[in-house]
Design a protein around this motif. Structure first.
Motif, PDB file in Angstrom:
ATOM      1  N   SER A  67       0.856  -1.193   0.000  1.00 15.88           N
ATOM      2  CA  SER A  67       0.000   0.000   0.000  1.00 15.88           C
ATOM      3  C   SER A  67       0.887   1.237   0.000  1.00 15.88           C
ATOM      4  N   THR A  68       0.417   2.286  -0.649  1.00 16.68           N
ATOM      5  CA  THR A  68       1.232   3.496  -0.785  1.00 16.68           C
ATOM      6  C   THR A  68       1.225   4.309   0.498  1.00 16.68           C
ATOM      7  N   THR A  69       0.145   4.187   1.250  1.00 17.79           N
ATOM      8  CA  THR A  69       0.091   4.935   2.509  1.00 17.79           C
ATOM      9  C   THR A  69       0.268   3.954   3.660  1.00 17.79           C
TER      10      THR A  69
END
Lengths: 310, 239, 152
Positions: B60-62
Motif C-alpha cells: 500500500s502506498t500509505t
C-alpha cells in the motif's frame, strides 16, 4: 501457504502433542457452580438459633457459608443455651448457593427442667423442626463501602413444634403446632469503621420462637417484630456485638392468666473464627420470662455455638 | 480516400472479442465463509488466495494504521501485503511499549519482523505518567506517540505491550496480493482473483495445527468457498 | 408487640447506630481530607515495602497467581503504589488507564477479587499496619469491585 509457516505449525503441533494440558486460556465457558469459600472471613455470619445465617438470635441478609458468586458452600452448627431454669440444644445445617440462595434445616430441643415437672410433665422436652429459605434480593453488605445501600434479603422459616405431652394444653390455649415466619433483613458492614449493622422485620405468630406453638386465643394474626444486631470487628477474625429481638406475646392473657407471658430476647456476644472452617460464638443471653407462672425470674445465661463451614 | 472496411472490421471484431474475453478472464470475486469447529462463524481469520497465476503483492502506498486505544490494538487483526509500512499510533493518555511477539497460543510461530516501540501518551505530559511529587523521575519518554515499521517478509507478527500484559494484537503479512480477513459473520470477500485453479489458505491467530487449504477454481462468476477451522477459538476477552 | 421501655431503648439505640454509620458514610468514598491514612501506611517507603511483599504473595497464592504471573511486575507495582497513595490521601495522582480497562482483558470473578483482598490483608498484617487503618484502606478500594469483577 508459506513453507516457513507450515514448518512452524508442524513444529508446534509436534510440541503440543506431549502437552496434555493446554496453555492456560483467558476465556471461560459459561460459569458453573463449584464448591468454594470465596467470601471474606466472618462475612457469612454465624448460624442463628433458627438455622438461618446471621447473628445468634436473628437472621441477617448474608447467605450461609463462604460460598460467593458461582460457588456452593455449606455449614453445620451445634448450639447450647443454658439459663437458670432451662437449657436448649439446637443443631442444623445450611447450604449457600451463589451468595444468592440459602436453605437451612435446624432442630431445637428445649429441656423444660423443673417447670415441666411442675406442670405434671417431668422430663418434658419441647422440640421444634425448622426449614428455612432465604433469597438475597439486592445489595452487597461488604464491598459497597461508598454507598449507604445495604444488602437486602427475604426469607422464611417454616416451624413445626413437637410439644409432646404438652400439646393438648397448647390446643386448649388456642395455639397450633406449626407456623411460618417471614422476614426481611437489611445488613451492612461499614467497612471503614469495621462496624456491622443488621435490621430484620419478622412477621410471626410464634410463641417463644415456636416452642410453645403458634398463635393463641385472641391473638391469631401475624405480628411484625423488629430485630436488630450490631457487631464490631475487633480483629479480622473476632467480632463483638449485641442483638435485640422483639417477640409477640400471644399466650398472654390465656387460661393461665399472665402465666405464659413472654418477653423480648437479647444478647451480647463474641464470635471468633480461627479459620474459614470453624467459628465459635459465646454470648450472654437474656431470654426474658419463660412460663413465669412457674419460673418467675428472667432467664439469663450462656449461649455457646460452634459452626463448621465447608 | 476509401479503405477496405472488411479487414478492419474483422480485426476490430477480433480485438473486441479478444478484449471482452480478456477482461472476463481476469476478474473473479471470491467470497469465503469460515466457521469454527462447532460451526459458528469465525471472526478474524486470515484468508490468503494463491492462484496458479502468481503475481507479486502490491504494497500500500500509505501507511496502514494500527492504533492503541483503551488498552487494545485497533484493529485486533491487520493483514497487509509484503512491503507495506505499518504506523503504530498511541491514542491513549498513557505510554505504551509495543513489541513484536511470537504468534500462536504456544508462541511457536516466530515473528517475521522484530521491533520494540516506545510510544508516549497521546496527550503529551512533560513529567512522567503518574504524578508522584516525592518520586524521582522515572521511565523514558520517546518524544513521539507514533512510529512506523516496514514489513518486508511474509508471515505472522504478534503484537504485545511490555507495560500492559493483556494487550494482544496480530499482524499477518501476506505474500499474495489476494488476501482478506473475516468479519464478525465469518465472511471475507476478495476481488480480482485470476481465473483458474487457486488455493485458499485460512489462518487463525489461536491455531496450533495448520488448516487444510481449500482448492477452488475461479471463474468470471462470483464464487463462494466455505472453510472450517480445525478448532474452536476460545471466547477470548479482548478487553 | 408490647411497648416497653426495653423495646423503645433498643430501637432508639439501633436508630442512633444506623444514623451514626450513615453520617459517617454520608458521602461516597472520596479522597480523604488529610494524609493520616497515608502516614499510617508508612508514606512512600512503607507503600513500596507493602506492595513489594504484596506482589510476592500474589504470585504465591494459587488463586491469584494466574492473573499476575505474566504481568510486567515492575509496572503493576508502580501503579499499585500510586493508587494506594492516592486513595490514602497522599501526594499522588494516578493517571493510567481506569480500573475497568486494565482488568477487561482478564476473566475476574467475585471469588478472585476477594482472594486478592485477603492477600492484601495478609500483606498489611505482615507490615504491622493496624487493623483499623487496614479497614480504612479497604473501604477506599472495595468499591472498585464494580469495575474489576467482570464475570458472574
Amino acid at each position: 501457504m508459506p513453507s516457513r509457516l507450515r514448518h512452524a505449525a508442524l513444529t508446534a503441533l509436534a510440541a503440543a502433542l506431549p502437552l496434555s494440558l493446554a496453555a492456560p486460556v483467558h476465556a471461560q465457558e459459561a460459569p458453573k457452580l463449584a464448591w468454594g469459600n470465596g467470601k471474606l472471613l466472618l462475612t457469612g455470619g454465624v448460624s442463628s438459633v433458627d438455622g438461618a445465617a446471621g447473628g445468634g438470635l436473628t437472621p441477617w441478609a448474608v447467605t450461609a457459608s463462604y460460598a460467593t458468586e458461582n460457588q456452593v458452600g455449606a455449614t453445620a452448627h451445634l448450639t447450647r443455651v443454658k439459663t437458670q431454669d432451662y437449657a436448649m440444644t439446637a443443631y442444623g445445617a445450611a447450604v449457600g448457593i451463589g451468595d444468592r440462595f440459602e436453605f437451612s434445616i435446624a432442630r431445637q430441643d428445649f429441656d423444660t427442667g423443673a417447670t415441666g415437672t411442675a406442670l405434671g410433665l417431668p422430663g418434658l422436652h419441647l422440640k421444634q423442626d425448622i426449614l428455612g429459605a432465604k433469597l438475597r434480593v439486592a445489595g452487597d453488605a461488604i464491598l459497597d463501602s461508598d454507598s449507604l445501600m445495604p444488602q437486602i434479603a427475604i426469607g422464611l422459616e417454616h416451624k413445626t413444634a413437637h410439644a409432646g405431652d404438652l400439646e393438648p394444653t397448647l390446643t386448649a390455649l388456642g395455639a397450633s403446632t406449626s407456623g411460618t415466619d417471614v422476614y426481611l433483613s437489611a445488613t451492612k458492614l461499614f467497612l471503614a469503621q469495621g462496624l456491622l449493622l443488621n435490621g430484620t422485620l419478622r412477621a410471626t405468630k410464634a410463641n417463644q420462637n415456636g416452642l410453645l406453638g403458634f398463635s393463641g386465643t385472641g391473638h391469631t394474626g401475624y405480628s411484625v417484630q423488629p430485630e436488630i444486631s450490631i457487631a464490631w470487628l475487633a480483629r479480622k477474625n473476632v467480632a463483638i456485638g449485641a442483638e435485640y429481638r422483639g417477640k409477640p406475646d400471644n399466650l398472654n392473657p390465656s387460661l393461665l392468666g399472665a402465666g405464659l407471658k413472654e418477653d423480648d430476647w437479647s444478647d451480647v456476644f463474641v464470635a471468633w473464627a480461627p479459620s474459614k472452617n470453624l467459628s465459635l460464638t459465646l454470648a450472654y443471653v437474656d431470654l426474658g420470662r419463660i412460663v413465669p407462672a412457674v419460673a418467675t425470674r428472667r432467664q439469663t445465661g450462656t449461649y455457646l455455638s460452634a459452626q463448621v463451614a465447608f | 480516400m476509401s479503405r477496405t472496411f472488411t479487414p478492419r472490421v474483422s480485426l476490430i471484431a477480433m480485438l473486441a472479442l479478444g478484449l471482452a474475453g480478456f477482461g472476463a478472464a481476469r476478474a473473479g470475486t471470491l467470497q469465503v465463509s469460515v466457521t469454527d469447529k462447532d460451526g459458528k462463524p469465525a471472526q478474524d481469520v486470515v484468508v490468503l488466495v494463491d492462484p496458479s497465476v502468481k503475481s507479486a503483492p502490491k504494497a500500500s502506498t500509505t501507511p496502514v494504521l494500527i492504533a492503541q486505544q483503551d488498552l487494545k490494538f485497533a484493529p485486533f487483526l491487520t493483514v497487509v501485503p509484503v512491503g507495506s509500512t505499518i504506523r503504530f499510533i498511541n491514542k491513549d493518555n498513557y505510554d505504551h511499549h509495543i513489541r513484536s511477539t511470537p504468534s500462536g497460543p504456544l508462541g511457536s510461530m516466530p515473528s517475521v519482523k522484530n521491533f520494540e516501540l516506545r510510544l508516549d501518551a497521546a496527550n503529551e505530559a512533560p513529567a512522567s505518567n503518574d504524578e508522584y511529587k516525592t518520586a524521582a523521575p522515572k521511565g523514558k519518554k520517546s518524544g513521539t506517540s507514533w512510529q512506523e515499521v516496514k514489513v518486508d517478509q511474509a508471515g505472522p507478527i504478534g503484537l504485545g505491550c511490555h507495560l500492559h500484559s493483556s494487550m494482544r494484537g496480530q499482524v499477518y503479512v501476506s505474500g499474495t496480493p489476494f488476501f482478506a480477513k473475516t468479519d464478525a459473520n465469518g465472511q471475507a470477500t476478495i476481488e480480482g482473483v485470476p481465473d483458474g485453479a487457486a488455493d485458499v489458505s485460512i489462518w487463525h491467530p489461536d491455531q496450533i495445527a495448520e488448516q487444510s487449504p481449500i482448492h477452488v477454481t475461479v471463474t468470471p462468476a462470483p464464487l463462494k468457498a466455505v472453510g472450517q477451522l480445525n478448532f474452536t477459538p476460545p471466547r477470548k476477552r479482548r478487553g | 408487640m408490647t411497648i416497653s421501655f426495653r423495646r423503645i431503648a433498643a430501637i432508639a439505640f439501633a436508630t442512633l447506630a444506623f444514623s451514626a454509620g450513615a453520617i459517617a458514610q454520608a458521602q461516597p468514598t472520596t479522597r480523604p481530607a488529610d494524609d493520616s491514612l497515608y502516614q499510617q501506611f508508612g508514606a512512600q517507603p512503607g507503600l513500596i515495602k507493602l506492595i513489594d511483599d504484596f506482589m510476592v504473595r500474589l504470585l504465591a497464592d494459587p488463586r491469584t497467581q494466574p492473573f499476575f504471573k505474566d504481568v510486567n511486575q515492575a509496572h503493576v507495582k508502580e501503579e499499585l503504589v500510586v493508587q494506594l497513595c492516592e486513595v490514602a490521601g497522599g501526594p499522588c495522582k494516578r493517571k493510567g488507564p481506569d480500573m475497568q480497562k486494565v482488568h477487561a482483558g482478564f476473566d475476574i470473578d467475585r471469588a478472585s477479587f476477594n482472594a486478592l483482598v485477603e492477600v492484601l490483608q495478609q500483606a498489611m498484617d505482615a507490615q504491622g499496619i493496624p487493623f483499623s487503618a487496614q479497614n480504612r484502606m479497604l473501604a477506599q478500594l472495595a468499591p472498585m469491585h464494580r469495575e474489576i469483577v467482570n464475570v458472574k
